[in-house]
Design a protein around this motif. Structure first.
Motif: not given
Length: 356
Positions: A51, A65, A124-126
């Protein structure tokens, strides 16, 4: 004896530092184990890795994430924890991490295909830099999942090497504060100990003898340092437990040695229930007469309540703070450091004695 007062004073002081740094390390490891600080450090390192967040070994990770929670919920990682209280492991092998991460990133596919893993990464919210790096790793593997696993393992292992250093720095901060409390509780004032050893020949001789006996009885110092154990080492759990068990095993001998040094140098900062007072001064040599609470004496005996003792201890802290802080800095350097110094000093002592 070496015939050199200065050398004997240094040997005595270093021996004191060794004993109390061992006690400090033991207390610190017990605290770290009960608070799960190694597990928190590992989680923080994963957060930094996946992250790109700041490292903080003492707080819960934010996991923006959501990937880290998934890793810890993976059956292979979850099986490493003993119970719900300690719900996160202190150590993870690189192959365990990569297997869990690839399983999560393959986006629900039964097969491990590069395209599915790419889609999983994008879902995913990387952080942009982390996402780009992961996608590049997939491309570099050219569809070979084993190559991808190997690249992820190297990344994980490099991160965990840094994590071990982060943990060591955090532990050193904790060692200082625990060392300060121990120095205060046992009245280990570096300046006053040095002064006493300089003028008290008997105390100096006995400490040098104790130091020599200690080196003879403890030739191996490998169990002293637990902070360098890597969180991704395949043998880390067994190694850590073995070293902690050894530290706990020497606890009784350590307490005995500390009790002997207390007899030589004086007691701690906690007043006894009663003190014999003669001509306005206590008979006990380790008591700071000017810091004693004002109480009525009966037949030359002063009786102290719990709050009297608290007040005296606090005054001791303020009055001797610089000496205690100096001791705490020394203790934070760790037992391995002082063991090595003491070993060299005892060899120097032997060399000087042989020349006489």
């Amino acid at each position: 004896m070496t015939g050199s007062v200065a050398l004997d004073v240094v040997i005595g002081l270093v021996f004191i530092y060794l004993l109390y740094s061992l006690l400090t390390s033991l207390v610190a490891e017990i605290v770290a184990t009960n608070l799960g600080l190694r597990a928190r450090n590992l989680s923080s390192a994963l957060d930094r890795m996946l992250n790109n967040d700041n490292v903080n070994a003492f707080l819960r990770t934010k996991d923006k994430s959501g990937i880290i929670h998934k890793i810890y919920d993976h059956p292979e990682v979850k099986s490493l924890t003993a119970n719900r209280l300690f719900s996160r492991p202190s150590f993870i092998k690189p192959e365990t991490f990569t297997r869990a991460l690839v399983d999560i990133l393959k986006h629900g596919s039964a097969e491990e295909k590069a395209m599915d893993i790419k889609e999983g990464i994008k879902s995913y919210k990387f952080q942009p830099t982390v996402e780009t790096y992961l996608l590049n790793l997939v491309d570099e593997a050219e569809g070979d999942v084993d190559k991808l696993r190997n690249a992820l393992s190297i990344w994980f292992d490099n991160t965990m090497t840094n994590a071990s250093e982060w943990y060591k720095r955090n532990m050193q901060i904790m060692l200082f504060f625990i060392g300060l409390i121990i120095a205060w509780a046992f009245n280990v004032n570096t300046f006053k100990i040095t002064e006493k050893l300089s003028i008290d020949k008997d105390a100096r001789q006995q400490l040098v003898q104790l130091a020599g006996d200690y080196i003879k009885n403890n030739p191996d110092a490998s169990y002293f340092d637990l902070s360098k154990i890597k969180v991704s080492d395949s043998a880390s759990i067994d190694l850590y437990n073995a070293k902690l068990d050894t530290l706990l095993a020497i606890k009784s001998n350590l307490e005995k040695d500390i009790a002997e040094t207390q007899q030589l140098l004086g007691g701690g900062t906690w007043l006894p229930d009663e003190l014999k007072i003669v001509n306005g001064k206590p008979l006990a040599v380790n008591i700071e007469a000017k810091l004693l609470p004002k109480v009525v004496t009966e037949n030359g005996v002063a009786n102290y309540s719990f709050w009297n003792k608290i007040g005296y201890a606090l005054r001791m802290l303020v009055f001797n703070f610089l000496g205690y802080a100096t001791t705490a800095v020394a203790l934070s350097l760790g037992a391995p450091f002082w063991f090595d110094i003491l070993n060299k000093l005892m060899k120097l002592k032997s060399a000087v004695s042989d020349k006489k």
